[in-house]
Design a protein around this motif. Structure first.
Motif, PDB file in Angstrom:
ATOM      1  N   GLU A 167       0.846  -1.189   0.000  1.00 60.52           N
ATOM      2  CA  GLU A 167       0.000   0.000   0.000  1.00 60.52           C
ATOM      3  C   GLU A 167       0.886   1.245   0.000  1.00 60.52           C
ATOM      4  OE1 GLU A 167      -4.038   0.133   1.923  1.00 60.52           O
ATOM      5  OE2 GLU A 167      -2.867   1.357   3.312  1.00 60.52           O
ATOM      6  N   LEU A 168       0.563   2.178  -0.883  1.00 59.30           N
ATOM      7  CA  LEU A 168       1.328   3.415  -1.060  1.00 59.30           C
ATOM      8  C   LEU A 168       0.390   4.609  -1.053  1.00 59.30           C
ATOM      9  CD1 LEU A 168       3.303   2.337  -4.245  1.00 59.30           C
ATOM     10  CD2 LEU A 168       4.152   2.263  -1.927  1.00 59.30           C
ATOM     11  N   VAL A 169       0.936   5.776  -0.793  1.00 59.46           N
ATOM     12  CA  VAL A 169       0.186   7.022  -0.949  1.00 59.46           C
ATOM     13  C   VAL A 169       0.983   7.911  -1.890  1.00 59.46           C
ATOM     14  CG1 VAL A 169      -0.779   9.062   0.167  1.00 59.46           C
ATOM     15  CG2 VAL A 169      -0.819   6.850   1.354  1.00 59.46           C
ATOM     16  N   GLY A 170       0.380   8.237  -3.042  1.00 60.79           N
ATOM     17  CA  GLY A 170       0.985   9.158  -3.988  1.00 60.79           C
ATOM     18  C   GLY A 170       0.376  10.536  -3.813  1.00 60.79           C
ATOM     19  N   SER A 171       1.155  11.558  -4.120  1.00 59.48           N
ATOM     20  CA  SER A 171       0.627  12.912  -3.987  1.00 59.48           C
ATOM     21  C   SER A 171       1.025  13.761  -5.187  1.00 59.48           C
ATOM     22  CB  SER A 171       1.123  13.567  -2.698  1.00 59.48           C
ATOM     23  OG  SER A 171       2.523  13.686  -2.721  1.00 59.48           O
ATOM     24  N   SER A 172       0.238  14.807  -5.416  1.00 51.96           N
ATOM     25  CA  SER A 172       0.499  15.742  -6.506  1.00 51.96           C
ATOM     26  C   SER A 172      -0.265  17.030  -6.236  1.00 51.96           C
ATOM     27  CB  SER A 172       0.035  15.151  -7.842  1.00 51.96           C
ATOM     28  OG  SER A 172       0.066  16.131  -8.863  1.00 51.96           O
ATOM     29  N   SER A 173       0.315  18.125  -6.654  1.00 52.82           N
ATOM     30  CA  SER A 173      -0.405  19.402  -6.570  1.00 52.82           C
ATOM     31  C   SER A 173      -1.218  19.640  -7.837  1.00 52.82           C
ATOM     32  CB  SER A 173       0.582  20.549  -6.351  1.00 52.82           C
ATOM     33  OG  SER A 173       1.510  20.595  -7.422  1.00 52.82           O
ATOM     34  N   GLU A 174      -1.069  18.765  -8.839  1.00 46.49           N
ATOM     35  CA  GLU A 174      -1.727  18.958 -10.135  1.00 46.49           C
ATOM     36  C   GLU A 174      -3.034  18.186 -10.300  1.00 46.49           C
ATOM     37  OE1 GLU A 174      -0.601  21.221 -12.354  1.00 46.49           O
ATOM     38  OE2 GLU A 174       0.864  21.681 -10.798  1.00 46.49           O
ATOM     39  N   SER A 175      -3.011  16.853 -10.025  1.00 44.86           N
ATOM     40  CA  SER A 175      -4.208  16.050 -10.293  1.00 44.86           C
ATOM     41  C   SER A 175      -4.137  14.689  -9.600  1.00 44.86           C
ATOM     42  CB  SER A 175      -4.373  15.814 -11.798  1.00 44.86           C
ATOM     43  OG  SER A 175      -3.352  14.948 -12.275  1.00 44.86           O
ATOM     44  N   ILE A 176      -5.286  14.034  -9.540  1.00 43.34           N
ATOM     45  CA  ILE A 176      -5.372  12.670  -9.022  1.00 43.34           C
ATOM     46  C   ILE A 176      -4.547  11.735  -9.899  1.00 43.34           C
ATOM     47  CG2 ILE A 176      -6.947  10.721  -8.663  1.00 43.34           C
ATOM     48  CD1 ILE A 176      -9.071  12.886  -7.906  1.00 43.34           C
ATOM     49  N   SER A 177      -4.669  11.899 -11.199  1.00 42.33           N
ATOM     50  CA  SER A 177      -3.917  11.066 -12.139  1.00 42.33           C
ATOM     51  C   SER A 177      -2.413  11.196 -11.915  1.00 42.33           C
ATOM     52  CB  SER A 177      -4.279  11.446 -13.576  1.00 42.33           C
ATOM     53  OG  SER A 177      -3.558  10.670 -14.493  1.00 42.33           O
ATOM     54  N   ASP A 178      -1.931  12.410 -11.715  1.00 44.61           N
ATOM     55  CA  ASP A 178      -0.513  12.618 -11.446  1.00 44.61           C
ATOM     56  C   ASP A 178      -0.086  11.975 -10.129  1.00 44.61           C
ATOM     57  OD1 ASP A 178      -0.023  13.963 -13.797  1.00 44.61           O
ATOM     58  OD2 ASP A 178       0.099  15.947 -12.878  1.00 44.61           O
ATOM     59  N   ALA A 179      -0.962  12.006  -9.134  1.00 43.74           N
ATOM     60  CA  ALA A 179      -0.651  11.371  -7.850  1.00 43.74           C
ATOM     61  C   ALA A 179      -0.472   9.862  -8.029  1.00 43.74           C
ATOM     62  CB  ALA A 179      -1.748  11.670  -6.825  1.00 43.74           C
ATOM     63  N   ILE A 180      -1.328   9.255  -8.844  1.00 45.48           N
ATOM     64  CA  ILE A 180      -1.213   7.822  -9.146  1.00 45.48           C
ATOM     65  C   ILE A 180       0.091   7.552  -9.890  1.00 45.48           C
ATOM     66  CG2 ILE A 180      -2.183   5.919 -10.497  1.00 45.48           C
ATOM     67  CD1 ILE A 180      -4.984   7.222  -9.926  1.00 45.48           C
ATOM     68  N   GLN A 181       0.351   8.343 -10.930  1.00 45.16           N
ATOM     69  CA  GLN A 181       1.570   8.156 -11.714  1.00 45.16           C
ATOM     70  C   GLN A 181       2.814   8.313 -10.852  1.00 45.16           C
ATOM     71  OE1 GLN A 181       1.898   7.113 -14.769  1.00 45.16           O
ATOM     72  NE2 GLN A 181      -0.156   7.355 -15.574  1.00 45.16           N
ATOM     73  N   ASN A 182       2.826   9.296  -9.968  1.00 44.12           N
ATOM     74  CA  ASN A 182       3.979   9.531  -9.094  1.00 44.12           C
ATOM     75  C   ASN A 182       4.246   8.330  -8.188  1.00 44.12           C
ATOM     76  OD1 ASN A 182       4.290  12.078 -10.196  1.00 44.12           O
ATOM     77  ND2 ASN A 182       3.275  13.138  -8.517  1.00 44.12           N
ATOM     78  N   ALA A 183       3.189   7.778  -7.614  1.00 47.21           N
ATOM     79  CA  ALA A 183       3.348   6.626  -6.724  1.00 47.21           C
ATOM     80  C   ALA A 183       3.881   5.411  -7.473  1.00 47.21           C
ATOM     81  CB  ALA A 183       2.026   6.291  -6.048  1.00 47.21           C
ATOM     82  N   ILE A 184       3.321   5.134  -8.641  1.00 39.67           N
ATOM     83  CA  ILE A 184       3.744   3.964  -9.409  1.00 39.67           C
ATOM     84  C   ILE A 184       5.161   4.139  -9.942  1.00 39.67           C
ATOM     85  CG2 ILE A 184       3.302   2.621 -11.506  1.00 39.67           C
ATOM     86  CD1 ILE A 184       0.292   3.035 -10.888  1.00 39.67           C
ATOM     87  N   ALA A 185       5.476   5.319 -10.435  1.00 39.33           N
ATOM     88  CA  ALA A 185       6.822   5.567 -10.953  1.00 39.33           C
ATOM     89  C   ALA A 185       7.860   5.399  -9.853  1.00 39.33           C
ATOM     90  CB  ALA A 185       6.906   6.964 -11.562  1.00 39.33           C
ATOM     91  N   ARG A 186       7.581   5.938  -8.685  1.00 39.47           N
ATOM     92  CA  ARG A 186       8.541   5.836  -7.574  1.00 39.47           C
ATOM     93  C   ARG A 186       8.672   4.400  -7.098  1.00 39.47           C
ATOM     94  NH1 ARG A 186      11.970   5.002  -4.687  1.00 39.47           N
ATOM     95  NH2 ARG A 186      12.685   6.160  -2.876  1.00 39.47           N
ATOM     96  N   ALA A 187       7.553   3.698  -6.945  1.00 36.67           N
ATOM     97  CA  ALA A 187       7.592   2.298  -6.501  1.00 36.67           C
ATOM     98  C   ALA A 187       8.356   1.432  -7.492  1.00 36.67           C
ATOM     99  CB  ALA A 187       6.175   1.763  -6.315  1.00 36.67           C
ATOM    100  N   SER A 188       8.206   1.715  -8.770  1.00 39.71           N
ATOM    101  CA  SER A 188       8.863   0.916  -9.807  1.00 39.71           C
ATOM    102  C   SER A 188      10.383   1.048  -9.791  1.00 39.71           C
ATOM    103  CB  SER A 188       8.316   1.296 -11.188  1.00 39.71           C
ATOM    104  OG  SER A 188       6.961   0.928 -11.284  1.00 39.71           O
ATOM    105  N   THR A 189      10.903   2.051  -9.098  1.00 42.88           N
ATOM    106  CA  THR A 189      12.362   2.179  -9.016  1.00 42.88           C
ATOM    107  C   THR A 189      12.964   1.191  -8.023  1.00 42.88           C
ATOM    108  OG1 THR A 189      12.362   3.900  -7.302  1.00 42.88           O
ATOM    109  CG2 THR A 189      12.285   4.640  -9.611  1.00 42.88           C
ATOM    110  N   THR A 190      12.158   0.688  -7.081  1.00 40.51           N
ATOM    111  CA  THR A 190      12.667  -0.248  -6.084  1.00 40.51           C
ATOM    112  C   THR A 190      11.948  -1.592  -6.061  1.00 40.51           C
ATOM    113  OG1 THR A 190      11.255   0.725  -4.379  1.00 40.51           O
ATOM    114  CG2 THR A 190      13.496   1.589  -4.558  1.00 40.51           C
TER     115      THR A 190
END
Length: 70
Positions: free
Chosen positions: A10-33
């Protein structure tokens, strides 16, 4: 056919732009590890408000990934 075993995180993604960006940020970061990320599920959406306007979005996700064979 190979039988896959999945693990959930379980992760929490965040963004000041949009819900979609928050999802993308969480997945992109998780995919690095985490290898073999296969899917995600949005569990909760929330955000912060400042001066009567949306300041940021937070999305709680469950991501599923396949475990590597030992």
């Amino acid at each position: 056919m190979t039988e896959n075993i999945y693990k959930l995180v379980e992760l929490v993604g965040s963004s000041s732009e949009s819900i979609s960006d928050a999802i993308q940020n969480a997945i992109a970061r998780a995919s690095t590890t985490i290898r073999n990320v296969r899917w995600f599920e949005v569990v909760q959406i929330r955000g912060g408000v400042e001066d009567g306007a949306v300041a940021h979005y937070q999305v709680t996700l469950k991501i599923g990934f396949t475990l590597e064979e030992g």
